[in-house]
Write a protein that holds these residues in place. Structure first.
Motif, PDB file in Angstrom:
ATOM      1  N   PHE A  53      55.487  19.639 -42.583  1.00 30.18           N
ATOM      2  CA  PHE A  53      55.157  20.886 -41.902  1.00 30.18           C
ATOM      3  C   PHE A  53      54.958  22.002 -42.919  1.00 30.18           C
ATOM      4  O   PHE A  53      55.423  21.913 -44.052  1.00 30.18           O
ATOM      5  CB  PHE A  53      56.195  21.264 -40.836  1.00 30.18           C
ATOM      6  CG  PHE A  53      57.555  21.560 -41.383  1.00 30.18           C
ATOM      7  CD1 PHE A  53      57.896  22.848 -41.780  1.00 30.18           C
ATOM      8  CD2 PHE A  53      58.510  20.569 -41.496  1.00 30.18           C
ATOM      9  CE1 PHE A  53      59.157  23.129 -42.274  1.00 30.18           C
ATOM     10  CE2 PHE A  53      59.770  20.834 -41.985  1.00 30.18           C
ATOM     11  CZ  PHE A  53      60.095  22.120 -42.378  1.00 30.18           C
ATOM     12  N   SER A  54      54.236  23.047 -42.493  1.00 34.89           N
ATOM     13  CA  SER A  54      53.922  24.190 -43.349  1.00 34.89           C
ATOM     14  C   SER A  54      53.964  25.467 -42.523  1.00 34.89           C
ATOM     15  O   SER A  54      53.627  25.466 -41.341  1.00 34.89           O
ATOM     16  CB  SER A  54      52.514  24.070 -43.940  1.00 34.89           C
ATOM     17  OG  SER A  54      52.364  22.893 -44.669  1.00 34.89           O
ATOM     18  N   LEU A  55      54.337  26.542 -43.177  1.00 34.53           N
ATOM     19  CA  LEU A  55      54.279  27.878 -42.605  1.00 34.53           C
ATOM     20  C   LEU A  55      53.498  28.732 -43.595  1.00 34.53           C
ATOM     21  O   LEU A  55      53.935  28.926 -44.731  1.00 34.53           O
ATOM     22  CB  LEU A  55      55.681  28.442 -42.389  1.00 34.53           C
ATOM     23  CG  LEU A  55      55.769  29.800 -41.708  1.00 34.53           C
ATOM     24  CD1 LEU A  55      55.126  29.738 -40.318  1.00 34.53           C
ATOM     25  CD2 LEU A  55      57.214  30.240 -41.598  1.00 34.53           C
ATOM     26  N   LEU A  56      52.300  29.196 -43.178  1.00 32.23           N
ATOM     27  CA  LEU A  56      51.378  29.877 -44.080  1.00 32.23           C
ATOM     28  C   LEU A  56      50.990  31.251 -43.540  1.00 32.23           C
ATOM     29  O   LEU A  56      50.977  31.465 -42.332  1.00 32.23           O
ATOM     30  CB  LEU A  56      50.101  29.052 -44.263  1.00 32.23           C
ATOM     31  CG  LEU A  56      50.257  27.611 -44.726  1.00 32.23           C
ATOM     32  CD1 LEU A  56      48.932  26.879 -44.640  1.00 32.23           C
ATOM     33  CD2 LEU A  56      50.798  27.566 -46.130  1.00 32.23           C
ATOM     34  N   VAL A  57      50.642  32.145 -44.448  1.00 36.53           N
ATOM     35  CA  VAL A  57      50.083  33.451 -44.119  1.00 36.53           C
ATOM     36  C   VAL A  57      48.817  33.590 -44.942  1.00 36.53           C
ATOM     37  O   VAL A  57      48.769  33.181 -46.109  1.00 36.53           O
ATOM     38  CB  VAL A  57      51.066  34.584 -44.459  1.00 36.53           C
ATOM     39  CG1 VAL A  57      50.440  35.938 -44.225  1.00 36.53           C
ATOM     40  CG2 VAL A  57      52.342  34.438 -43.654  1.00 36.53           C
ATOM     41  N   GLY A  58      47.764  34.148 -44.334  1.00 37.69           N
ATOM     42  CA  GLY A  58      46.504  34.270 -45.061  1.00 37.69           C
ATOM     43  C   GLY A  58      45.725  35.498 -44.661  1.00 37.69           C
ATOM     44  O   GLY A  58      46.039  36.175 -43.675  1.00 37.69           O
TER      45      GLY A  58
END
Length: 175
Positions: A53-58
């Protein structure tokens, strides 16, 4: 000597300022799926798949006034999984990527990501390892409203192992 964190703080301040924030898409993504470890010298019968799993901001910047193409950056935390019969190897890290998107249909975008992963490998034997290596990925987003579905395949090439992740998730724009 300049601190590396100063560039990150300046980037966030510039991105969240009202004039810049209005013309760009700032978003958050949570995605999960499975990962497949491709390591050299692994005996047969060793478990090489796990959840990921990943938690990203862009933030993405439109390249034309019709929003057909955009270029952006994203980063965040990634957990690649625990591998081995007794979870002998756990891989996680922080990634930063450059992403190009193309709008292909109503509500549908395809993208290509290229970046670096600062990874950490925890081994049960007491010997840990870490490093920074590259990765790339392809995927899509689909949604007609604010919330979008996101699917992607990413390939992380670490020192002695390659890890592929197959994920589905949600992308939410903040503006």
């Amino acid at each position: 000597m300049k601190k590396p964190w100063f560039a990150g703080v300046a980037f966030c301040a510039l991105t969240l300022s009202s004039a810049v924030f209005a013309s760009h898409n700032v978003y958050g993504t949570f995605k999960g799926g499975w990962s497949d470890l491709d390591a050299r010298d692994i005996p047969s019968g060793v478990d090489t798949t796990d959840a990921s799993f990943s938690l990203l901001v862009g933030v993405s910047f439109p390249l034309d006034r019709h929003d057909t193409f955009s270029l952006g950056v994203e980063g965040g935390g990634v957990w690649l999984g625990s591998f081995g019969n007794d979870s002998e190897l756990e891989l996680s890290g922080i990634e930063a990527a450059v992403m190009g998107k193309a709008h292909v249909a109503n509500g549908t975008d395809v993208f290509l990501r290229v970046g670096a992963l600062r990874w950490d490998a925890d081994l049960d034997h007491g010997s840990d390892d870490d490093g920074t290596d590259g990765f790339w990925g392809i995927g899509f987003t689909y949604g007609l409203d604010k919330l979008k579905f996101r699917g992607s395949v990413d390939r992380y090439s670490l020192d002695e192992v390659d890890v592929e992740t197959y994920t589905l998730g949600l992308e939410y724009p903040f503006n």
